[in-house]
Design a protein around this motif. Structure first.
Motif, PDB file in Angstrom:
ATOM      1  N   ILE A 114       0.850  -1.195   0.000  1.00 53.52           N
ATOM      2  CA  ILE A 114       0.000   0.000   0.000  1.00 53.52           C
ATOM      3  C   ILE A 114       0.890   1.251   0.000  1.00 53.52           C
ATOM      4  CG2 ILE A 114      -1.752   1.290   1.276  1.00 53.52           C
ATOM      5  CD1 ILE A 114      -2.701  -1.409   2.419  1.00 53.52           C
ATOM      6  N   ALA A 115       0.568   2.208  -0.846  1.00 57.23           N
ATOM      7  CA  ALA A 115       1.437   3.367  -1.059  1.00 57.23           C
ATOM      8  C   ALA A 115       1.221   4.475  -0.035  1.00 57.23           C
ATOM      9  CB  ALA A 115       1.220   3.912  -2.467  1.00 57.23           C
ATOM     10  N   CYS A 116       1.051   4.101   1.221  1.00 61.43           N
ATOM     11  CA  CYS A 116       0.902   5.103   2.271  1.00 61.43           C
ATOM     12  C   CYS A 116       2.276   5.552   2.752  1.00 61.43           C
ATOM     13  CB  CYS A 116       0.079   4.546   3.432  1.00 61.43           C
ATOM     14  SG  CYS A 116       0.707   3.001   4.111  1.00 61.43           S
ATOM     15  N   ASP A 117       2.320   6.748   3.333  1.00 64.70           N
ATOM     16  CA  ASP A 117       3.584   7.247   3.873  1.00 64.70           C
ATOM     17  C   ASP A 117       3.919   6.610   5.217  1.00 64.70           C
ATOM     18  OD1 ASP A 117       3.903   8.910   1.709  1.00 64.70           O
ATOM     19  OD2 ASP A 117       3.206  10.712   2.731  1.00 64.70           O
ATOM     20  N   GLY A 118       2.889   6.252   5.973  1.00 65.29           N
ATOM     21  CA  GLY A 118       3.128   5.689   7.294  1.00 65.29           C
ATOM     22  C   GLY A 118       2.097   4.649   7.661  1.00 65.29           C
ATOM     23  N   LEU A 119       2.469   3.771   8.566  1.00 64.82           N
ATOM     24  CA  LEU A 119       1.577   2.732   9.075  1.00 64.82           C
ATOM     25  C   LEU A 119       1.549   2.797  10.595  1.00 64.82           C
ATOM     26  CD1 LEU A 119       2.768  -0.205   6.807  1.00 64.82           C
ATOM     27  CD2 LEU A 119       0.407   0.664   6.863  1.00 64.82           C
ATOM     28  N   ILE A 120       0.355   2.624  11.159  1.00 61.41           N
ATOM     29  CA  ILE A 120       0.213   2.479  12.602  1.00 61.41           C
ATOM     30  C   ILE A 120      -0.244   1.051  12.859  1.00 61.41           C
ATOM     31  CG2 ILE A 120      -1.001   3.216  14.677  1.00 61.41           C
ATOM     32  CD1 ILE A 120      -1.353   5.975  13.406  1.00 61.41           C
ATOM     33  N   PHE A 121       0.675   0.216  13.317  1.00 62.14           N
ATOM     34  CA  PHE A 121       0.328  -1.154  13.675  1.00 62.14           C
ATOM     35  C   PHE A 121      -0.402  -1.084  15.014  1.00 62.14           C
ATOM     36  CE2 PHE A 121       4.309  -1.757  11.139  1.00 62.14           C
ATOM     37  CZ  PHE A 121       3.699  -2.341  10.038  1.00 62.14           C
ATOM     38  N   ASP A 122      -1.707  -1.336  14.963  1.00 58.13           N
ATOM     39  CA  ASP A 122      -2.572  -1.032  16.095  1.00 58.13           C
ATOM     40  C   ASP A 122      -2.701  -2.202  17.052  1.00 58.13           C
ATOM     41  OD1 ASP A 122      -4.251   0.420  17.679  1.00 58.13           O
ATOM     42  OD2 ASP A 122      -6.010   0.247  16.373  1.00 58.13           O
ATOM     43  N   LEU A 123      -2.511  -1.909  18.327  1.00 53.44           N
ATOM     44  CA  LEU A 123      -2.753  -2.883  19.391  1.00 53.44           C
ATOM     45  C   LEU A 123      -3.969  -2.495  20.224  1.00 53.44           C
ATOM     46  CD1 LEU A 123       0.902  -3.293  20.777  1.00 53.44           C
ATOM     47  CD2 LEU A 123      -0.189  -4.484  18.858  1.00 53.44           C
ATOM     48  N   GLU A 124      -4.575  -1.344  19.910  1.00 51.53           N
ATOM     49  CA  GLU A 124      -5.626  -0.817  20.776  1.00 51.53           C
ATOM     50  C   GLU A 124      -7.021  -1.092  20.226  1.00 51.53           C
ATOM     51  OE1 GLU A 124      -7.141   3.231  23.004  1.00 51.53           O
ATOM     52  OE2 GLU A 124      -6.576   3.233  20.909  1.00 51.53           O
ATOM     53  N   ASP A 125      -7.681  -0.077  19.668  1.00 48.52           N
ATOM     54  CA  ASP A 125      -9.097  -0.177  19.319  1.00 48.52           C
ATOM     55  C   ASP A 125      -9.420  -1.296  18.340  1.00 48.52           C
ATOM     56  OD1 ASP A 125      -9.737   1.875  20.993  1.00 48.52           O
ATOM     57  OD2 ASP A 125      -9.921   3.404  19.426  1.00 48.52           O
ATOM     58  N   ALA A 126      -8.513  -1.552  17.408  1.00 49.89           N
ATOM     59  CA  ALA A 126      -8.807  -2.513  16.350  1.00 49.89           C
ATOM     60  C   ALA A 126      -8.560  -3.963  16.757  1.00 49.89           C
ATOM     61  CB  ALA A 126      -7.961  -2.190  15.111  1.00 49.89           C
ATOM     62  N   VAL A 127      -8.165  -4.187  18.017  1.00 48.07           N
ATOM     63  CA  VAL A 127      -7.777  -5.533  18.452  1.00 48.07           C
ATOM     64  C   VAL A 127      -8.607  -5.952  19.666  1.00 48.07           C
ATOM     65  CG1 VAL A 127      -5.870  -6.978  19.269  1.00 48.07           C
ATOM     66  CG2 VAL A 127      -5.432  -5.154  17.593  1.00 48.07           C
ATOM     67  N   ALA A 128      -9.228  -7.116  19.568  1.00 44.46           N
ATOM     68  CA  ALA A 128     -10.025  -7.646  20.677  1.00 44.46           C
ATOM     69  C   ALA A 128      -9.129  -8.013  21.858  1.00 44.46           C
ATOM     70  CB  ALA A 128     -10.792  -8.882  20.211  1.00 44.46           C
ATOM     71  N   PRO A 129      -9.677  -7.969  23.073  1.00 45.65           N
ATOM     72  CA  PRO A 129      -8.848  -8.251  24.266  1.00 45.65           C
ATOM     73  C   PRO A 129      -8.102  -9.579  24.207  1.00 45.65           C
ATOM     74  CG  PRO A 129     -10.910  -7.269  24.937  1.00 45.65           C
ATOM     75  CD  PRO A 129     -11.021  -7.496  23.458  1.00 45.65           C
ATOM     76  N   ASP A 130      -8.751 -10.616  23.694  1.00 42.65           N
ATOM     77  CA  ASP A 130      -8.088 -11.922  23.681  1.00 42.65           C
ATOM     78  C   ASP A 130      -7.059 -12.058  22.567  1.00 42.65           C
ATOM     79  OD1 ASP A 130      -9.788 -12.041  21.534  1.00 42.65           O
ATOM     80  OD2 ASP A 130     -10.795 -13.902  22.131  1.00 42.65           O
ATOM     81  N   ALA A 131      -6.948 -11.021  21.715  1.00 44.55           N
ATOM     82  CA  ALA A 131      -5.975 -11.059  20.627  1.00 44.55           C
ATOM     83  C   ALA A 131      -4.816 -10.089  20.857  1.00 44.55           C
ATOM     84  CB  ALA A 131      -6.654 -10.738  19.295  1.00 44.55           C
ATOM     85  N   LYS A 132      -4.793  -9.406  22.001  1.00 45.93           N
ATOM     86  CA  LYS A 132      -3.796  -8.362  22.242  1.00 45.93           C
ATOM     87  C   LYS A 132      -2.358  -8.899  22.233  1.00 45.93           C
ATOM     88  CE  LYS A 132      -6.676  -4.855  23.451  1.00 45.93           C
ATOM     89  NZ  LYS A 132      -6.780  -3.563  22.724  1.00 45.93           N
ATOM     90  N   VAL A 133      -2.131  -9.988  22.887  1.00 41.65           N
ATOM     91  CA  VAL A 133      -0.763 -10.508  23.007  1.00 41.65           C
ATOM     92  C   VAL A 133      -0.235 -10.953  21.651  1.00 41.65           C
ATOM     93  CG1 VAL A 133       0.691 -12.279  24.055  1.00 41.65           C
ATOM     94  CG2 VAL A 133      -1.085 -11.155  25.417  1.00 41.65           C
ATOM     95  N   GLY A 134      -1.046 -11.660  20.897  1.00 42.09           N
ATOM     96  CA  GLY A 134      -0.631 -12.078  19.561  1.00 42.09           C
ATOM     97  C   GLY A 134      -0.411 -10.898  18.639  1.00 42.09           C
ATOM     98  N   ALA A 135      -1.260  -9.880  18.756  1.00 41.03           N
ATOM     99  CA  ALA A 135      -1.111  -8.673  17.931  1.00 41.03           C
ATOM    100  C   ALA A 135       0.199  -7.966  18.235  1.00 41.03           C
ATOM    101  CB  ALA A 135      -2.288  -7.736  18.173  1.00 41.03           C
ATOM    102  N   ARG A 136       0.573  -7.958  19.511  1.00 42.22           N
ATOM    103  CA  ARG A 136       1.838  -7.320  19.916  1.00 42.22           C
ATOM    104  C   ARG A 136       3.020  -8.005  19.222  1.00 42.22           C
ATOM    105  NH1 ARG A 136       2.329  -8.350  25.724  1.00 42.22           N
ATOM    106  NH2 ARG A 136       0.675  -6.800  25.981  1.00 42.22           N
ATOM    107  N   ALA A 137       3.018  -9.313  19.214  1.00 41.45           N
ATOM    108  CA  ALA A 137       4.099 -10.055  18.556  1.00 41.45           C
ATOM    109  C   ALA A 137       4.103  -9.798  17.059  1.00 41.45           C
ATOM    110  CB  ALA A 137       3.950 -11.549  18.838  1.00 41.45           C
ATOM    111  N   ASN A 138       2.922  -9.720  16.455  1.00 41.01           N
ATOM    112  CA  ASN A 138       2.827  -9.447  15.017  1.00 41.01           C
ATOM    113  C   ASN A 138       3.370  -8.063  14.672  1.00 41.01           C
ATOM    114  OD1 ASN A 138       1.586 -11.913  14.624  1.00 41.01           O
ATOM    115  ND2 ASN A 138      -0.489 -11.066  14.494  1.00 41.01           N
TER     116      ASN A 138
END
Length: 288
Positions: free
Chosen positions: A28-52
């Motif tokens: 994707i030709a964006c200038d920046g990416l925000i790899f989100d661990l907050e609003d877009a991630v369910a509580p039970d997926a937080k730890v896996g999202a952090r590693a990703n």
């Protein structure tokens, strides 16, 4: 000339729990990416999202994009581990929601440094509450490691009991206050998201409004918004040509007293503005 300018026209939120989305983001030709661990991630997926998110930042597969990780907010059960892990990963920035004071900025920076954040890793503070708007200047000056304000317009509208309307009249004073503080402190200021991904005309109008106000770019929630933001926050061909002509007229007229270009008097401030236009243009061209 601002040779160290970093384009932030389009900064796309990416749910770090979605591995397919993280893979797609490489193209994707964006200038920046925000790899989100907050609003877009369910509580039970937080730890896996952090590693990703850490794996994505360290992969070297995202080209020249500015890579950031948005952690969960202060006081949440995930925050401390998010900060420590993100800081050690060394992204371009760590994005923290609902930063409300200079003391919080210093607390966050101390936590980043304890975790070994490299010098290039900045703090991006999300400004999305009434108290943050009212204390924006002190927040902006809270640390030399603070690199940007990111406007959280959805939360701001909610907390003001306001409404989302075309033109954003209910929050324009808040947006301008954040811009004033950011410019006074010499940091980037990135506009909030546009929620209706199917309303292209409304999105483009809001991009144009943000550019005219002075924002560096816009945060995005869908890849389909990237092209419009990139175009809106980039100098037009005419603006680049005009900047070059003005600078040339200034250089040709040195020592002549009064310099004019296209019938208008040219002063140092006009030259500085023209140089900024060319710096942005050159930095964008280098991304290609």
């Amino acid at each position: 000339m601002m040779t160290d300018f970093t384009p932030l026209r389009s900064v796309l939120y990416m749910p770090s729990s979605n591995e397919r989305a993280l893979e797609k983001a490489k193209t994707i030709a964006c200038d920046g990416l925000i790899f989100d661990l907050e609003d877009a991630v369910a509580p039970d997926a937080k730890v896996g999202a952090r590693a990703n998110a850490v794996a994505a930042v360290q992969s070297g597969e995202y080209g020249r994009r500015t890579l950031t990780i948005r952690v969960n907010g202060l006081g949440t059960e995930w925050h401390d581990d998010d900060i420590a892990t993100a800081a050690a990963a060394g992204p371009d920035a760590i994005v923290v929601p609902k930063v409300n004071s200079a003391d919080e900025v210093r607390e966050l920076v101390e936590a980043m440094e304890r975790a070994g954040a490299p010098a290039h890793t900045k703090l991006w503070a999300m400004i999305e509450t009434p108290v943050a708007i009212l204390d924006a200047l002190s927040i902006a000056r809270g640390s030399n490691r603070l690199g940007a304000f990111v406007l959280g317009t959805n939360d701001l509208v909610k907390e003001l009991y306001a409404e989302h309307v075309p033109g954003r009249a209910p929050i324009l004073p808040s947006l301008h206050t954040a811009l004033l503080a950011g410019r006074a402190a010499g940091i980037a200021v990135i506009d909030g998201v546009y929620n209706n991904v199917k309303d292209t005309d409304g999105f483009l109008a809001e991009c144009e409004q943000g550019r005219v106000m002075g924002f560096d770019g816009k945060t995005l929630i869908h890849p389909g918004q990237v092209e419009g933001a990139n175009e809106a926050f980039a100098p037009s061909t005419a603006a680049v040509e005009d900047a070059r002509g003005l600078i040339q007229a200034w250089e040709d007229g040195k020592g002549a007293g009064v310099v004019t270009y296209n019938g208008k008097m040219v002063e140092n401030l006009h030259v500085e503005s023209a140089q900024r236009v060319l710096s942005i243009h050159e930095a964008i061209s280098a991304l290609a």
